[in-house]
Design an enzyme around this catalytic site. Structure first.
Site, mmCIF file in Angstrom:
data_model
loop_
_atom_site.group_PDB
_atom_site.id
_atom_site.type_symbol
_atom_site.label_atom_id
_atom_site.label_comp_id
_atom_site.label_asym_id
_atom_site.label_seq_id
_atom_site.Cartn_x
_atom_site.Cartn_y
_atom_site.Cartn_z
ATOM 1 N N LYS A 40 24.541 22.356 51.984
ATOM 2 C CA LYS A 40 24.282 23.539 50.537
ATOM 3 C C LYS A 40 24.376 22.147 49.527
ATOM 4 O O LYS A 40 25.212 21.572 49.071
ATOM 5 C CB LYS A 40 25.896 23.999 50.496
ATOM 6 C CG LYS A 40 25.935 25.491 50.213
ATOM 7 C CD LYS A 40 27.357 26.254 49.990
ATOM 8 C CE LYS A 40 26.917 27.280 49.570
ATOM 9 N NZ LYS A 40 28.669 28.322 49.048
HETATM 10 C C1 E4P Z 1 28.157 31.444 47.587
HETATM 11 O O1 E4P Z 1 28.202 31.117 48.913
HETATM 12 C C2 E4P Z 1 29.733 31.072 47.167
HETATM 13 O O2 E4P Z 1 30.463 30.292 48.211
HETATM 14 C C3 E4P Z 1 30.110 32.388 46.920
HETATM 15 O O3 E4P Z 1 29.947 33.692 47.595
HETATM 16 C C4 E4P Z 1 30.943 32.233 45.557
HETATM 17 O O4 E4P Z 1 31.362 33.666 45.268
HETATM 18 P P1 E4P Z 1 32.262 33.894 43.872
HETATM 19 O O5 E4P Z 1 31.372 33.922 42.726
HETATM 20 O O6 E4P Z 1 33.426 34.663 44.377
HETATM 21 O O7 E4P Z 1 33.679 32.536 43.946
#
Ligand code: E4P
Length: 217
Positions: free
Chosen positions: A87
């Site tokens: 990522k």
């Molecule tokens: C995506 O891969 C992120 O980990 C995640 O969806 C972020 O979500 P949040 O806005 O609830 O922290």
């Protein structure tokens, strides 16, 4: 549509996996901190533990922001397990690194996408996934789902191989609308996945069926 769970909690991952509908996992540094994983070795082991539970893509996020650092970290993560997806944040150095990872056959998830231009850049670099954060877009008084619709159109126009991974999903309607729009993947908390099962008429109907079944037993 693929379902990923957005957590680093092994108990939650097991619970979702046991439902038989889980296709993968996304994590981020905040989610890792939330479950108290500390130290480089422990973090790497945690990713291996997740991969041992789920037979699907597991996103593991780099914390470097320079090209060389992202490559070093990403290669180490990718070597942990064949299902690891590196990522990478949506920054210029990240886009360069995604291009290199793509050439090396390493899967990537470009994270922190908030507009179509960013998603196009990541797709052009060959990202396996782009992660538009719809809940966080909603927080800025824009409709995060508009972004999903826009990306589906653009990616279809050009036949981009990159998958749209709807992220930052806050409730079941986010997920259902992403499905209507054609997002390839939704990553959500366990509460949202379980929320999809619920309807009061199901509970009322089942209670009545079970009560009536007693009459013929
Ligand atoms: C995506 O891969 C992120 O980990 C995640 O969806 C972020 O979500 P949040 O806005 O609830 O922290």
């Amino acid at each position: 549509m693929k379902f990923f769970i957005d957590t680093a909690d092994l108990g939650e991952i097991r619970e979702a996996n046991d439902l038989g509908i889980l296709d993968g996992v996304t994590t981020n540094p905040s989610l890792m901190a939330k479950v108290g994983v500390k130290g480089e070795e422990a973090i790497l082991q945690h990713y291996k533990d997740i991969c041992a539970i789920v037979d699907g893509d597991v996103s593991a996020e780099v914390i470097s922001t320079d090209y060389e650092g992202i490559l070093r970290e990403g290669r180490e993560l990718a070597a942990l397990h064949e299902n690891i997806v590196v990522k990478v944040p949506m920054i210029a150095e990240g886009v360069k690194a995604i291009k290199t990872f793509t050439e090396e056959g390493i899967k990537t998830n470009c994270t922190l996408i908030f507009n179509a231009g960013q998603a196009i850049m990541a797709a052009k670099a060959g990202a396996t996934y782009v992660s538009p954060f719809i809940g966080r877009v909603d927080d800025t008084s824009w409709d995060g789902l508009d972004l999903i619709e826009q990306l589906v159109t653009i990616f279809d126009n050009y036949g981009f191989g990159t998958e749209i991974l709807a992220a930052s999903i806050r409730h079941t309607m986010h997920l259902v609308q992403c499905a209507e729009m054609g997002a390839d993947v939704a990553t959500c908390p366990l509460s949202v996945i379980k929320g999809l099962l619920k309807h009061p008429l199901t509970d009322i109907g089942l209670a009545k069926f079970l009560e009536d079944a007693k009459k013929s037993r």
